[in-house]
Design an enzyme around this catalytic site. Sequence first.
Site, PDB file in Angstrom:
ATOM      1  N   ARG A 171      -4.376  10.494   4.210  1.00 15.54           N
ATOM      2  CA  ARG A 171      -3.651  11.568   4.523  1.00 15.54           C
ATOM      3  C   ARG A 171      -2.423  11.340   3.284  1.00 15.54           C
ATOM      4  NH1 ARG A 171       0.055  14.693   8.516  1.00 15.54           N
ATOM      5  NH2 ARG A 171       2.441  14.136   7.976  1.00 15.54           N
ATOM      6  N   ASP A 173       4.685   0.968  12.113  1.00 14.29           N
ATOM      7  CA  ASP A 173       3.477  -0.013  11.350  1.00 14.29           C
ATOM      8  C   ASP A 173       3.373  -0.736  11.341  1.00 14.29           C
ATOM      9  OD1 ASP A 173       3.891   2.032   8.058  1.00 14.29           O
ATOM     10  OD2 ASP A 173       3.303   2.409  10.277  1.00 14.29           O
ATOM     11  N   LYS A 208       0.717  -0.626  -0.091  1.00  9.66           N
ATOM     12  CA  LYS A 208       0.104  -0.160  -0.007  1.00  9.66           C
ATOM     13  C   LYS A 208       0.550   1.337  -0.191  1.00  9.66           C
ATOM     14  CE  LYS A 208      -1.861   1.293   3.950  1.00  9.66           C
ATOM     15  NZ  LYS A 208      -1.823   3.733   4.162  1.00  9.66           N
ATOM     16  N   ILE A 262       7.914   7.490  16.667  1.00 13.35           N
ATOM     17  CA  ILE A 262       7.660   8.122  15.678  1.00 13.35           C
ATOM     18  C   ILE A 262       6.779   8.695  15.248  1.00 13.35           C
ATOM     19  CG2 ILE A 262       6.554   7.693  12.950  1.00 13.35           C
ATOM     20  CD1 ILE A 262       9.705   6.301  13.889  1.00 13.35           C
TER      21      ILE A 262
HETATM   22  C1  EPZ Z   1       3.896   6.679   6.032  1.00 14.71           C
HETATM   23  O1  EPZ Z   1       3.658   7.993   6.140  1.00 14.71           O
HETATM   24  C2  EPZ Z   1       3.638   5.416   6.237  1.00 14.71           C
HETATM   25  N1  EPZ Z   1       2.184   6.086   5.381  1.00 14.71           N
HETATM   26  C3  EPZ Z   1       2.858   5.005   7.536  1.00 14.71           C
HETATM   27  O2  EPZ Z   1       2.059   3.838   7.267  1.00 14.71           O
HETATM   28  C4  EPZ Z   1       3.884   5.102   8.219  1.00 14.71           C
HETATM   29  O3  EPZ Z   1       3.687   4.191   9.578  1.00 14.71           O
HETATM   30  C5  EPZ Z   1       4.820   6.393   8.420  1.00 14.71           C
HETATM   31  O4  EPZ Z   1       5.843   6.352   7.261  1.00 14.71           O
HETATM   32  C6  EPZ Z   1       5.917   6.048   9.353  1.00 14.71           C
HETATM   33  O5  EPZ Z   1       6.786   5.395   8.525  1.00 14.71           O
HETATM   34  C7  EPZ Z   1       2.462   6.054   3.904  1.00 14.71           C
HETATM   35  O6  EPZ Z   1       3.513   6.013   3.004  1.00 14.71           O
HETATM   36  C8  EPZ Z   1       1.060   6.478   2.716  1.00 14.71           C
HETATM   37  P1  EPZ Z   1       6.148  10.322   8.138  1.00 14.71           P
HETATM   38  P2  EPZ Z   1       3.913   9.324   7.070  1.00 14.71           P
HETATM   39  O7  EPZ Z   1       5.912  11.924   7.474  1.00 14.71           O
HETATM   40  O8  EPZ Z   1       4.633   9.996   4.909  1.00 14.71           O
HETATM   41  C9  EPZ Z   1       5.931  13.494  11.207  1.00 14.71           C
HETATM   42  C10 EPZ Z   1      -0.090   2.916   7.331  1.00 14.71           C
HETATM   43  O9  EPZ Z   1      -0.650   2.265   8.542  1.00 14.71           O
HETATM   44  N2  EPZ Z   1       5.770  15.036  10.660  1.00 14.71           N
HETATM   45  O10 EPZ Z   1       7.498   9.504   8.258  1.00 14.71           O
HETATM   46  O11 EPZ Z   1       2.611  10.585   6.867  1.00 14.71           O
HETATM   47  C11 EPZ Z   1       4.909  12.430  11.634  1.00 14.71           C
HETATM   48  O12 EPZ Z   1       3.977  13.386  12.830  1.00 14.71           O
HETATM   49  C12 EPZ Z   1       0.398   4.400   7.945  1.00 14.71           C
HETATM   50  O13 EPZ Z   1       0.155   2.441   6.302  1.00 14.71           O
HETATM   51  C13 EPZ Z   1       6.189  15.946  11.045  1.00 14.71           C
HETATM   52  O14 EPZ Z   1       6.479  16.332  12.218  1.00 14.71           O
HETATM   53  O15 EPZ Z   1       4.204   9.744   7.862  1.00 14.71           O
HETATM   54  C14 EPZ Z   1       4.900  11.470  12.609  1.00 14.71           C
HETATM   55  O16 EPZ Z   1       5.016  11.658  13.940  1.00 14.71           O
HETATM   56  C15 EPZ Z   1       0.606   5.145   9.519  1.00 14.71           C
HETATM   57  N3  EPZ Z   1       5.634  16.921  10.167  1.00 14.71           N
HETATM   58  C16 EPZ Z   1       6.496  11.913  12.175  1.00 14.71           C
HETATM   59  O17 EPZ Z   1       7.019  12.384  11.022  1.00 14.71           O
HETATM   60  C17 EPZ Z   1       5.916  16.883   8.269  1.00 14.71           C
HETATM   61  O18 EPZ Z   1       5.394  17.876   7.890  1.00 14.71           O
HETATM   62  C18 EPZ Z   1       6.858  10.851  10.485  1.00 14.71           C
HETATM   63  O19 EPZ Z   1       5.881  10.775   9.827  1.00 14.71           O
HETATM   64  C19 EPZ Z   1       5.683  15.264   8.173  1.00 14.71           C
HETATM   65  C20 EPZ Z   1       5.889  14.328   9.605  1.00 14.71           C
END
Ligand code: EPZ
Length: 418
Positions: free
Chosen positions: A91, A304, A22, A326
Amino acid sequence: MVGLEIEGGKPLRGEIIISGAKNAALPLLCLGLMTSDKLVLKNVPKLADTVSMEGLLRHHGVQVDREGETVIMTGGASQFDAPYDLVRKMRASVLVLGPLLARYGEARVSLPGGCAIGTRPVDLHIRAMQALGAVVELADGYIQARVTHRLSGGRVVFPMVSVGATENALMAAALAKGPSELVNAAREPEIVNLANCLNAMGAKIIGQGSGNIKIEGVDDLQGTSHEVIPDRIEAGTFAIAAVMTGGDLTLHRTFGRNLDALLMVLKKTGARITETDDTIRIVAEGRPIATDITTDPFPGFPTDLQAQFMAMMCVAEGSSRISETIFENRFMHVSELLRMGADIQVDGGVAMVRGQRSLSPAPVMATDLRASVSLVLAALTIKGVSQISRIYHLDRGYSRLEEKLGNCGAILRRIKAL
Ligand code: EPZ
């Protein structure tokens, strides 16, 4: 509200073919905005989230056709506004930002809004676009971004690792004028899959999979045919299920090396793991031994899989310390596992789990994708019938879950109105 009824207490035994990832498919689908040529993506899982993304791309004017697990896109975009009612469902919709800016010089994308596992801001996405020359304003709940002529290559430094922001920056830089460098980039296999597809379309990217990615911008991208990598989180979920139920599962179409962190931990819990290039066999050796984990960006233990691992620790021998680094609120499954008789104490981002010989059946509620599957795993270990409501969360990330588990001896069925 559709629910799931599970009659547990049986070991999972058999074979499962793992679907496409996904979290690789969602950014790959956004590449349909970056060329008018025909882009063919194979092994795209049919999930609520991929269907939502296909709908969003059609909204932007892309011709999207699906034949089984192959998605064919042509035509590129004709309008650049991603509205709240589409974005709030998922998202990952924010991943249209980079492609629209890179190819059309403008994008108006609704802010995603919060979700069960935290506020999940998009500040790192915005800073990346600004580092590539975009003017970005936040107004009326929207990200309003534009660039006068064309994005210009630049140095994008991520203060914290972000999968999505790395993906947006990668797609934007591919069509920017001149060289770009992404520093402290995410290293997930899904990003490598995205960069490899971009290169097949004519982009010039090196360093994907490392924390430092270099891109030489090109003027346009051509169509190609590309395969989505297997879903390491689905594979990890089933591997944990095999251990929890005392079973013996062989998973096909996997890339074991993408699951090293989990497989290392599963061996510490006592499981017997054998791997070939594209299969993993997991054989439980009695009750799992409690083991500590800390979630980390790839190649660390995946966030995840944290909820699924916690469900396993609830029936392990001994106590386990689970640290979630995370997301600030990814313990939504705890209250539901407690209803099943688990012994868990949470203090900030750390959960202490004291393993029980068995949990007890109870009606529980799914709150987010991975929390919902952790409840399924827990229910599979319980003699008796458990019921899980709001399982639409499951359908976002697991295709044909009942069929895959049912083929391995699990007894589960969908039921109406819980
Ligand atoms: C991706 O989400 C995945 N989703 C998530 O999977 C996964 O948990 C996550 O990466 C971490 O591995 C997809 O790929 C569609 P991040 P993403 O940006 O990109 C903070 C699932 O269950 N952050 O790596 O949204 C954020 O709040 C989903 O399949 C900021 O602060 O995750 C988090 O604490 C859930 N500012 C951390 O970084 C930003 O601009 C990591 O988020 C972006 C993120």
